[in-house]
Design a protein around this motif. Structure first.
Motif, PDB file in Angstrom:
ATOM      1  N   LEU A 128      -6.278  -1.704   1.327  1.00  0.00           N
ATOM      2  CA  LEU A 128      -7.179  -2.349   0.384  1.00  0.00           C
ATOM      3  C   LEU A 128      -7.665  -1.278  -0.594  1.00  0.00           C
ATOM      4  N   LEU A 129      -7.242  -1.398  -1.852  1.00  0.00           N
ATOM      5  CA  LEU A 129      -7.651  -0.465  -2.904  1.00  0.00           C
ATOM      6  C   LEU A 129      -8.898  -1.013  -3.584  1.00  0.00           C
ATOM      7  N   THR A 130      -9.931  -0.190  -3.707  1.00  0.00           N
ATOM      8  CA  THR A 130     -11.205  -0.625  -4.264  1.00  0.00           C
ATOM      9  C   THR A 130     -11.418   0.020  -5.631  1.00  0.00           C
ATOM     10  N   TYR A 131     -11.313  -0.814  -6.679  1.00  0.00           N
ATOM     11  CA  TYR A 131     -11.567  -0.367  -8.050  1.00  0.00           C
ATOM     12  C   TYR A 131     -13.005  -0.713  -8.422  1.00  0.00           C
ATOM     13  N   GLU A 132     -13.402  -0.365  -9.615  1.00  0.00           N
ATOM     14  CA  GLU A 132     -14.793  -0.575 -10.011  1.00  0.00           C
ATOM     15  C   GLU A 132     -15.174  -2.061 -10.025  1.00  0.00           C
ATOM     16  N   PHE A 133     -14.286  -2.937 -10.527  1.00  0.00           N
ATOM     17  CA  PHE A 133     -14.644  -4.349 -10.674  1.00  0.00           C
ATOM     18  C   PHE A 133     -13.821  -5.299  -9.806  1.00  0.00           C
ATOM     19  N   TYR A 134     -12.881  -4.789  -9.042  1.00  0.00           N
ATOM     20  CA  TYR A 134     -12.082  -5.676  -8.194  1.00  0.00           C
ATOM     21  C   TYR A 134     -11.424  -4.887  -7.066  1.00  0.00           C
ATOM     22  N   GLU A 135     -10.843  -5.622  -6.135  1.00  0.00           N
ATOM     23  CA  GLU A 135     -10.105  -5.031  -5.023  1.00  0.00           C
ATOM     24  C   GLU A 135      -8.672  -5.548  -5.056  1.00  0.00           C
ATOM     25  N   TYR A 136      -7.752  -4.702  -4.608  1.00  0.00           N
ATOM     26  CA  TYR A 136      -6.332  -5.072  -4.619  1.00  0.00           C
ATOM     27  C   TYR A 136      -5.724  -4.725  -3.263  1.00  0.00           C
ATOM     28  N   GLN A 137      -5.023  -5.676  -2.675  1.00  0.00           N
ATOM     29  CA  GLN A 137      -4.446  -5.467  -1.346  1.00  0.00           C
ATOM     30  C   GLN A 137      -2.936  -5.269  -1.458  1.00  0.00           C
ATOM     31  N   THR A 138      -2.424  -4.261  -0.748  1.00  0.00           N
ATOM     32  CA  THR A 138      -0.986  -3.997  -0.725  1.00  0.00           C
ATOM     33  C   THR A 138      -0.515  -3.889   0.714  1.00  0.00           C
ATOM     34  N   THR A 139       0.770  -4.125   0.906  1.00  0.00           N
ATOM     35  CA  THR A 139       1.403  -3.936   2.211  1.00  0.00           C
ATOM     36  C   THR A 139       2.665  -3.109   1.999  1.00  0.00           C
ATOM     37  N   VAL A 140       2.798  -2.059   2.783  1.00  0.00           N
ATOM     38  CA  VAL A 140       3.963  -1.186   2.711  1.00  0.00           C
ATOM     39  C   VAL A 140       4.567  -1.102   4.110  1.00  0.00           C
ATOM     40  N   SER A 141       5.895  -1.216   4.184  1.00  0.00           N
ATOM     41  CA  SER A 141       6.591  -1.141   5.473  1.00  0.00           C
ATOM     42  C   SER A 141       7.593   0.014   5.462  1.00  0.00           C
TER      43      SER A 141
END
Length: 199
Positions: A128-141
């Motif tokens: 879960l990447l936390t930016y100033e105004f939003y969050e973005y979720q990634t999945t890496v395998s």
């Protein structure tokens, strides 16, 4: 005056070093383990932008040779490690990022490897990447194909690199010896010339 400049440069250098972030390099895991020994299953996933705040959880899965489906064997999150599959009970230890919710190294260590441990391992980062105004979720395998052998074998690249290392060392020593002889002769000739002129 020069001591003041040296001290100022040292202070500025230490300031820049303290502002630097550590680097992350994604290195593939080894794939050959020796039966009865320990083995590190490597799994590294670097963030593209290290300055971004993040948190991650990791899940490891295993599919033995001949099996069709992956089995969930291990999980690591902010609460710590959890062994999910009883086949790996007391045989797996966390060997990745410590004291951080921002996991980039999710390596685990297998104790007392057996032939039954041969197969395909898959680790999954849920970040879960936390930016100033939003969050973005990634999945890496990442996938590791593990083979268990009775005795460790050296790869061709390892043998070639060792031979090249010794050739380089011998070559550099020979070049150094030739340079020393050349310089000694040149200095000796200059000294004899100076003696003749003074006589």
């Amino acid at each position: 005056m020069s001591a003041v400049w040296l001290m100022l440069l040292s202070l500025l250098g230490s300031l820049f070093v303290s502002l630097c972030h550590g680097a992350c390099a994604e290195v593939d895991s080894d794939t050959e383990a020796v039966a009865g020994k320990g083995f590190k299953l490597g799994c590294i996933s670097c963030k593209a932008r290290p300055e971004v705040e993040a948190s991650a959880t990791v899940n490891w899965y295993f599919r033995a040779k001949g099996e069709a489906d992956f089995a969930h064997i291990y999980a690591y999150d902010e609460e710590g490690a959890h062994i999910v599959d009883e086949r790996f009970e007391d045989r797996v230890d966390w060997n990745g990022s410590k004291r951080s919710n921002d996991i980039q190294d999710a390596s685990i260590y297998l104790f007392n490897v057996t032939y039954n441990d041969s197969g395909t391992y898959s680790c999954h980062f849920h970040r879960l990447l936390t930016y100033e105004f939003y969050e973005y979720q990634t999945t890496v395998s990442k996938v590791v194909h593990l083979t268990v052998v009775a005795k460790a074998t050296r790869g061709t690249a390892s043998i070639v690199s060792e031979v090249m290392m010794y050739v380089s060392i011998i070559g550099l020593q020979a070049w150094l010896y030739i340079e020393m002889v050349y310089c000694f002769r040149k200095i000796s000739a200059a000294g004899e010339e100076a003696l003749r002129e003074s006589a």
